[in-house]
Enzyme design. Sequence first.
Site, PDB file in Angstrom:
ATOM      1  N   TYR A  26       0.792  -1.232   0.000  1.00 18.72           N
ATOM      2  CA  TYR A  26       0.000   0.000   0.000  1.00 18.72           C
ATOM      3  C   TYR A  26       0.822   1.280   0.000  1.00 18.72           C
ATOM      4  O   TYR A  26       0.264   2.368  -0.119  1.00 18.72           O
ATOM      5  CB  TYR A  26      -0.955   0.003   1.199  1.00 18.72           C
ATOM      6  CG  TYR A  26      -1.900  -1.165   1.183  1.00 18.72           C
ATOM      7  CD1 TYR A  26      -2.937  -1.233   0.262  1.00 18.72           C
ATOM      8  CD2 TYR A  26      -1.744  -2.224   2.071  1.00 18.72           C
ATOM      9  CE1 TYR A  26      -3.797  -2.317   0.228  1.00 18.72           C
ATOM     10  CE2 TYR A  26      -2.608  -3.307   2.048  1.00 18.72           C
ATOM     11  CZ  TYR A  26      -3.626  -3.353   1.131  1.00 18.72           C
ATOM     12  OH  TYR A  26      -4.473  -4.426   1.096  1.00 18.72           O
ATOM     13  N   HIS A 103      -8.608   1.421  -6.095  1.00 19.17           N
ATOM     14  CA  HIS A 103      -7.859   0.455  -5.287  1.00 19.17           C
ATOM     15  C   HIS A 103      -6.384   0.761  -5.442  1.00 19.17           C
ATOM     16  O   HIS A 103      -5.895   0.893  -6.573  1.00 19.17           O
ATOM     17  CB  HIS A 103      -8.166  -0.984  -5.710  1.00 19.17           C
ATOM     18  CG  HIS A 103      -9.591  -1.333  -5.493  1.00 19.17           C
ATOM     19  ND1 HIS A 103     -10.109  -1.582  -4.247  1.00 19.17           N
ATOM     20  CD2 HIS A 103     -10.625  -1.404  -6.361  1.00 19.17           C
ATOM     21  CE1 HIS A 103     -11.402  -1.818  -4.361  1.00 19.17           C
ATOM     22  NE2 HIS A 103     -11.744  -1.713  -5.631  1.00 19.17           N
ATOM     23  N   ARG A 114     -10.032 -11.465  -3.925  1.00 20.10           N
ATOM     24  CA  ARG A 114     -10.022 -10.022  -4.193  1.00 20.10           C
ATOM     25  C   ARG A 114     -10.385  -9.697  -5.646  1.00 20.10           C
ATOM     26  O   ARG A 114     -10.481  -8.524  -6.013  1.00 20.10           O
ATOM     27  CB  ARG A 114      -8.654  -9.428  -3.879  1.00 20.10           C
ATOM     28  CG  ARG A 114      -8.277  -9.521  -2.420  1.00 20.10           C
ATOM     29  CD  ARG A 114      -6.977  -8.779  -2.145  1.00 20.10           C
ATOM     30  NE  ARG A 114      -6.437  -9.120  -0.856  1.00 20.10           N
ATOM     31  CZ  ARG A 114      -6.781  -8.532   0.292  1.00 20.10           C
ATOM     32  NH1 ARG A 114      -7.673  -7.566   0.293  1.00 20.10           N
ATOM     33  NH2 ARG A 114      -6.226  -8.912   1.433  1.00 20.10           N
TER      34      ARG A 114
END
Length: 147
Positions: A26, A103, A114
């Site tokens: 991330y 995302h 996912r």
Amino acid sequence: MSSPRRLLLVNGPNLNLLGTREPEIYGRETLADVEALVAATAAERGVEVRSVQSNHEGVLIDAIHAAREDCAGIVINPGGLTHTSVVLRDALAGVALPVAEVHISDVYAREAFRHHSYVADVAVVHVIGEGVAGYARATQQLLDILT
């Protein structure tokens, strides 16, 4: 863009941990960085942003419902709710505002669970796997649709 000139930015569960949670996936940017990026991107077009993040699905749904009153569109990263929440999808569909789905990671290169998004069919913009910078692109694309 229809009046008012405001977007709702929605970040779902665990996105409050940006910058420290799995930075290899991330990145190091924080939720505050994301909110500032979206606000600055929208401000270039004279648009305000109201931001909400919650780890509680109902809080997000309430914010989406409230957006009907004063927002022209929604930028959302539902986090893990992307893959599990029919009610979040229904809230987005129910308010009938244009939606940009974002995302940070490439969800299609990750675990199989996912790969499905309940939000995908109600979103008019999809930005996936571009890191935090994807929020700016999603905001720009949504504003292009609204103007």
